[in-house]
Design a protein around this motif. Structure first.
Motif, PDB file in Angstrom:
ATOM      1  N   GLY A 132       0.786  -1.229   0.000  1.00 47.29           N
ATOM      2  CA  GLY A 132       0.000   0.000   0.000  1.00 47.29           C
ATOM      3  C   GLY A 132       0.818   1.279   0.000  1.00 47.29           C
ATOM      4  O   GLY A 132       0.911   1.931  -1.022  1.00 47.29           O
ATOM      5  N   PRO A 133       1.385   1.687   1.128  1.00 46.77           N
ATOM      6  CA  PRO A 133       1.190   1.058   2.429  1.00 46.77           C
ATOM      7  C   PRO A 133      -0.028   1.636   3.143  1.00 46.77           C
ATOM      8  O   PRO A 133      -0.340   2.821   3.016  1.00 46.77           O
ATOM      9  N   VAL A 134      -0.731   0.796   3.875  1.00 45.09           N
ATOM     10  CA  VAL A 134      -1.808   1.217   4.760  1.00 45.09           C
ATOM     11  C   VAL A 134      -1.674   0.451   6.069  1.00 45.09           C
ATOM     12  O   VAL A 134      -0.940  -0.534   6.148  1.00 45.09           O
ATOM     13  N   HIS A 135      -2.411   0.906   7.080  1.00 51.18           N
ATOM     14  CA  HIS A 135      -2.343   0.325   8.425  1.00 51.18           C
ATOM     15  C   HIS A 135      -3.752  -0.097   8.839  1.00 51.18           C
ATOM     16  O   HIS A 135      -4.449   0.642   9.548  1.00 51.18           O
ATOM     17  N   PRO A 136      -4.192  -1.274   8.431  1.00 49.79           N
ATOM     18  CA  PRO A 136      -5.605  -1.634   8.639  1.00 49.79           C
ATOM     19  C   PRO A 136      -5.993  -1.883  10.084  1.00 49.79           C
ATOM     20  O   PRO A 136      -7.116  -1.568  10.493  1.00 49.79           O
ATOM     21  N   GLY A 137      -5.113  -2.471  10.889  1.00 49.18           N
ATOM     22  CA  GLY A 137      -5.509  -2.877  12.226  1.00 49.18           C
ATOM     23  C   GLY A 137      -6.035  -1.744  13.079  1.00 49.18           C
ATOM     24  O   GLY A 137      -7.022  -1.894  13.806  1.00 49.18           O
ATOM     25  N   ALA A 138      -5.384  -0.593  13.023  1.00 49.93           N
ATOM     26  CA  ALA A 138      -5.766   0.541  13.861  1.00 49.93           C
ATOM     27  C   ALA A 138      -7.129   1.102  13.501  1.00 49.93           C
ATOM     28  O   ALA A 138      -7.736   1.831  14.286  1.00 49.93           O
ATOM     29  N   VAL A 139      -7.614   0.776  12.319  1.00 51.60           N
ATOM     30  CA  VAL A 139      -8.936   1.215  11.875  1.00 51.60           C
ATOM     31  C   VAL A 139      -9.989   0.146  12.152  1.00 51.60           C
ATOM     32  O   VAL A 139     -11.013   0.396  12.785  1.00 51.60           O
ATOM     33  N   VAL A 140      -9.727  -1.072  11.684  1.00 48.63           N
ATOM     34  CA  VAL A 140     -10.801  -2.071  11.685  1.00 48.63           C
ATOM     35  C   VAL A 140     -11.018  -2.720  13.051  1.00 48.63           C
ATOM     36  O   VAL A 140     -12.154  -3.070  13.399  1.00 48.63           O
ATOM     37  N   VAL A 141      -9.970  -2.889  13.848  1.00 48.31           N
ATOM     38  CA  VAL A 141     -10.160  -3.494  15.168  1.00 48.31           C
ATOM     39  C   VAL A 141     -10.992  -2.578  16.070  1.00 48.31           C
ATOM     40  O   VAL A 141     -11.975  -3.037  16.676  1.00 48.31           O
ATOM     41  N   PRO A 142     -10.671  -1.277  16.202  1.00 46.47           N
ATOM     42  CA  PRO A 142     -11.541  -0.419  17.021  1.00 46.47           C
ATOM     43  C   PRO A 142     -12.976  -0.351  16.505  1.00 46.47           C
ATOM     44  O   PRO A 142     -13.920  -0.304  17.312  1.00 46.47           O
ATOM     45  N   ALA A 143     -13.174  -0.338  15.191  1.00 52.23           N
ATOM     46  CA  ALA A 143     -14.531  -0.306  14.647  1.00 52.23           C
ATOM     47  C   ALA A 143     -15.292  -1.575  15.012  1.00 52.23           C
ATOM     48  O   ALA A 143     -16.462  -1.527  15.420  1.00 52.23           O
ATOM     49  N   ALA A 144     -14.631  -2.723  14.869  1.00 51.16           N
ATOM     50  CA  ALA A 144     -15.278  -4.003  15.175  1.00 51.16           C
ATOM     51  C   ALA A 144     -15.625  -4.118  16.647  1.00 51.16           C
ATOM     52  O   ALA A 144     -16.729  -4.570  17.013  1.00 51.16           O
ATOM     53  N   LEU A 145     -14.710  -3.713  17.522  1.00 52.56           N
ATOM     54  CA  LEU A 145     -14.963  -3.816  18.958  1.00 52.56           C
ATOM     55  C   LEU A 145     -16.100  -2.899  19.385  1.00 52.56           C
ATOM     56  O   LEU A 145     -16.957  -3.288  20.194  1.00 52.56           O
ATOM     57  N   ALA A 146     -16.137  -1.685  18.858  1.00 58.72           N
ATOM     58  CA  ALA A 146     -17.210  -0.762  19.224  1.00 58.72           C
ATOM     59  C   ALA A 146     -18.566  -1.288  18.760  1.00 58.72           C
ATOM     60  O   ALA A 146     -19.557  -1.225  19.501  1.00 58.72           O
ATOM     61  N   ALA A 147     -18.618  -1.819  17.532  1.00 57.32           N
ATOM     62  CA  ALA A 147     -19.879  -2.366  17.022  1.00 57.32           C
ATOM     63  C   ALA A 147     -20.343  -3.540  17.872  1.00 57.32           C
ATOM     64  O   ALA A 147     -21.527  -3.675  18.194  1.00 57.32           O
ATOM     65  N   ALA A 148     -19.403  -4.398  18.246  1.00 63.65           N
ATOM     66  CA  ALA A 148     -19.749  -5.584  19.024  1.00 63.65           C
ATOM     67  C   ALA A 148     -20.253  -5.211  20.413  1.00 63.65           C
ATOM     68  O   ALA A 148     -21.258  -5.755  20.893  1.00 63.65           O
ATOM     69  N   GLU A 149     -19.560  -4.294  21.086  1.00 62.07           N
ATOM     70  CA  GLU A 149     -19.992  -3.901  22.421  1.00 62.07           C
ATOM     71  C   GLU A 149     -21.330  -3.163  22.375  1.00 62.07           C
ATOM     72  O   GLU A 149     -22.180  -3.331  23.261  1.00 62.07           O
ATOM     73  N   GLN A 150     -21.510  -2.340  21.369  1.00 66.89           N
ATOM     74  CA  GLN A 150     -22.763  -1.583  21.269  1.00 66.89           C
ATOM     75  C   GLN A 150     -23.958  -2.508  21.042  1.00 66.89           C
ATOM     76  O   GLN A 150     -25.029  -2.296  21.603  1.00 66.89           O
ATOM     77  N   HIS A 151     -23.768  -3.535  20.243  1.00 62.68           N
ATOM     78  CA  HIS A 151     -24.894  -4.373  19.827  1.00 62.68           C
ATOM     79  C   HIS A 151     -24.890  -5.764  20.473  1.00 62.68           C
ATOM     80  O   HIS A 151     -25.740  -6.594  20.134  1.00 62.68           O
ATOM     81  N   GLY A 152     -23.949  -6.038  21.369  1.00 62.38           N
ATOM     82  CA  GLY A 152     -23.932  -7.312  22.066  1.00 62.38           C
ATOM     83  C   GLY A 152     -23.635  -8.501  21.180  1.00 62.38           C
ATOM     84  O   GLY A 152     -24.289  -9.547  21.270  1.00 62.38           O
ATOM     85  N   ILE A 153     -22.621  -8.359  20.329  1.00 64.00           N
ATOM     86  CA  ILE A 153     -22.276  -9.389  19.345  1.00 64.00           C
ATOM     87  C   ILE A 153     -21.005 -10.111  19.781  1.00 64.00           C
ATOM     88  O   ILE A 153     -20.112  -9.512  20.380  1.00 64.00           O
ATOM     89  N   GLY A 154     -20.902 -11.394  19.461  1.00 66.02           N
ATOM     90  CA  GLY A 154     -19.801 -12.226  19.923  1.00 66.02           C
ATOM     91  C   GLY A 154     -18.563 -12.190  19.043  1.00 66.02           C
ATOM     92  O   GLY A 154     -18.521 -11.551  17.985  1.00 66.02           O
ATOM     93  N   GLY A 155     -17.572 -12.937  19.489  1.00 67.10           N
ATOM     94  CA  GLY A 155     -16.253 -12.897  18.883  1.00 67.10           C
ATOM     95  C   GLY A 155     -16.174 -13.420  17.473  1.00 67.10           C
ATOM     96  O   GLY A 155     -15.350 -12.956  16.676  1.00 67.10           O
ATOM     97  N   GLU A 156     -16.985 -14.417  17.128  1.00 65.67           N
ATOM     98  CA  GLU A 156     -16.906 -14.969  15.776  1.00 65.67           C
ATOM     99  C   GLU A 156     -17.197 -13.902  14.729  1.00 65.67           C
ATOM    100  O   GLU A 156     -16.471 -13.768  13.733  1.00 65.67           O
TER     101      GLU A 156
END
Length: 460
Positions: A100-124
């Motif tokens: 790329g170069p790009v840095h995906p982890g710093a974007v997608v991991v926080p987005a995924a964790l916030a969505a999961a905690e907000q909506h009560g979604i599991g790890g899978e």
């Protein structure tokens, strides 16, 4: 040319929407995403007491059910994504995609964790969302390589918005049509200029958090019926026309093998806390130091570099010799090489403001210059080479043919674990806390509950 390649038969957002709704990551991609989860969590905690994270946290106005890792206070999902993404990218120690170069982890991991905690979604669902978003972000960065930087934009910021959108859509299990609509919205939320290079300002740090927040916003707008253009990527006024106008985009790099061939399998994890393309040069500097040469022995060091790295990491050269602060030093190849040579390391402690002003570091950095190597493989491969002229007339040469931590020489599990634990310790987490967070993340990564309680500590 300043034109687009032939347009795809169907809108690209529809293709990506189908991918996000149905993709099943390969076992190798899933393993990378597990490492990504741990690496990003450690980096967020490591940065928790920095001034920029404290400012981001203070700016948050909504209380909620989401975790800002390393802080006791609970936040709304938008603020949690912003704080976590900013912290994850803040010390430039996060993962990178070499093409790329790009840095995906710093974007997608926080987005995924916030969505999961907000909506009560599991790890899978979280882990699948991380894989989907990271894959999209990496592939988008390949469509018109170097052109986004050339236009003055930060690719992590620009491609992070649709990547986070795909992540959140996958976590929530959205259908392809709604996801495509959300991607259309994300194009108008993408932003991030690279003027931070002028003085080491903190806006680059913000880009990952803002992109994660944008993805959450785009998805929730789309779920509510808000519309976005399906030609957001390839259209006459689409993202590549706006953010990468100097190069004809090759959309085949986005679509070919999407869902069957996972480019994130080669994602790189940084061994050093600084800009990606400087890392092979740090290895060369460490090899020079290991040869027994002292800083006083060195008359001059000349580095062979890829042309695309010069405007960010080498120029203006006088400014790169004397970066104004530790953060600016992360984007100065001469500084990174000099401090690594003198300290035998390039970790978080080498990029403090005080260290950046050390006369010995600046004196050695001032001896380092560059020449453009037309044969350099950047951005396809990150390499480093130096020729050091010594006072006794000898010339010593060292080469690092690829980035350590990347596809050619990945960090092993022990190195990744050591980095994770060192970052948590840097953030003042004790051994019991480290063990508890490790166990919680392992449960999440294996498809269990999303329980970030061990990361909620410190002052409110």
């Amino acid at each position: 040319m300043n034109q687009h390649s032939p347009l795809p038969a169907a809108p690209l957002a529809a293709t990506v929407g189908t991918f996000a709704a149905s993709a099943k990551p390969s076992s190798a991609a899933a393993a990378v995403c597990s490492s990504l989860l741990f690496d990003i969590a450690g980096l967020i905690v490591a940065a928790r007491e920095t001034d920029y994270v404290q400012a981001a946290l203070t700016s948050a106005v909504d209380e909620g059910r989401c975790t800002a890792l390393g802080h006791a206070r609970r936040l709304g999902m938008y603020d949690a994504a912003l704080v976590n993404g900013t912290a994850a990218h803040g010390e430039d120690f996060d993962d990178t995609f070499e093409g790329g170069p790009v840095h995906p982890g710093a974007v997608v991991v926080p987005a995924a964790l916030a969505a999961a905690e907000q909506h009560g979604i599991g790890g899978e669902a979280v882990m699948r969302g991380i894989a989907v978003g990271a894959e999209l972000m990496c592939r988008l960065s390949l469509v018109a390589p170097q052109a986004t930087h050339k236009a003055g934009f930060h690719p992590t910021a620009i491609f992070g918005a649709p990547a986070a959108t795909a992540t959140v859509a996958a976590v929530l299990g959205l259908d392809a049509e709604t996801t495509a609509r959300a991607l259309g919205i994300a194009g108008s939320l993408a932003s991030g200029i690279i003027e931070y290079l002028a003085d080491g300002s903190s806006t680059k740090r913000l880009h990952a958090g803002a992109a994660a927040q944008a993805g959450l916003r785009a998805v929730h707008l789309a779920r509510a019926g808000f519309a976005g253009p399906p030609t957001v990527f390839e259209g006459t006024h689409g993202m590549f026309k706006a953010f990468a106008p100097s190069k004809t985009p090759d959309f085949a790099r986005l679509t070919e093998g999407l869902g069957t061939r996972w480019v994130i399998e080669g994602l790189a994890f940084k061994p050093y806390a600084c800009g990606t393309m400087t890392q092979p040069f740090i290895d060369c500097a460490l090899k020079l130091a290991a040869s027994g040469v002292s800083a006083d022995d060195i008359v001059a060091i000349r580095c062979k570099v890829g042309e695309g790295t010069v405007h960010r990491l080498w120029e203006p050269l006088a400014g790169k010799h004397r970066p104004p602060n530790g953060y600016a030093g992360k984007f100065s190849t001469p500084y990174c090489m000099a401090v690594a040579f003198l300290d035998g390391a390039a970790g978080l402690g080498q990029f403090t403001d005080a260290r950046s002003q050390d006369p010995a570091v600046q004196a050695l950095a001032a001896k380092i210059a560059y020449e453009i190597d037309p044969a350099d493989e950047y951005p396809r491969n990150f390499s480093g080479q130096l020729d050091a002229t010594l006072r006794d007339g000898r010339v010593m040469s060292f080469r690092q043919p690829h980035m350590r931590g990347g596809a050619h020489e990945p960090l092993d599990d022990a190195e990744l674990t050591a980095k994770f634990e060192a970052n948590l310790s840097f953030g003042h987490m004790d051994d019991a806390g480290i063990a508890a967070l490790r166990a919680a993340l392992a449960a999440l990564a294996s498809g269990g509950a999303v329980d970030l309680a061990p990361a909620r500590y410190g002052a409110q």
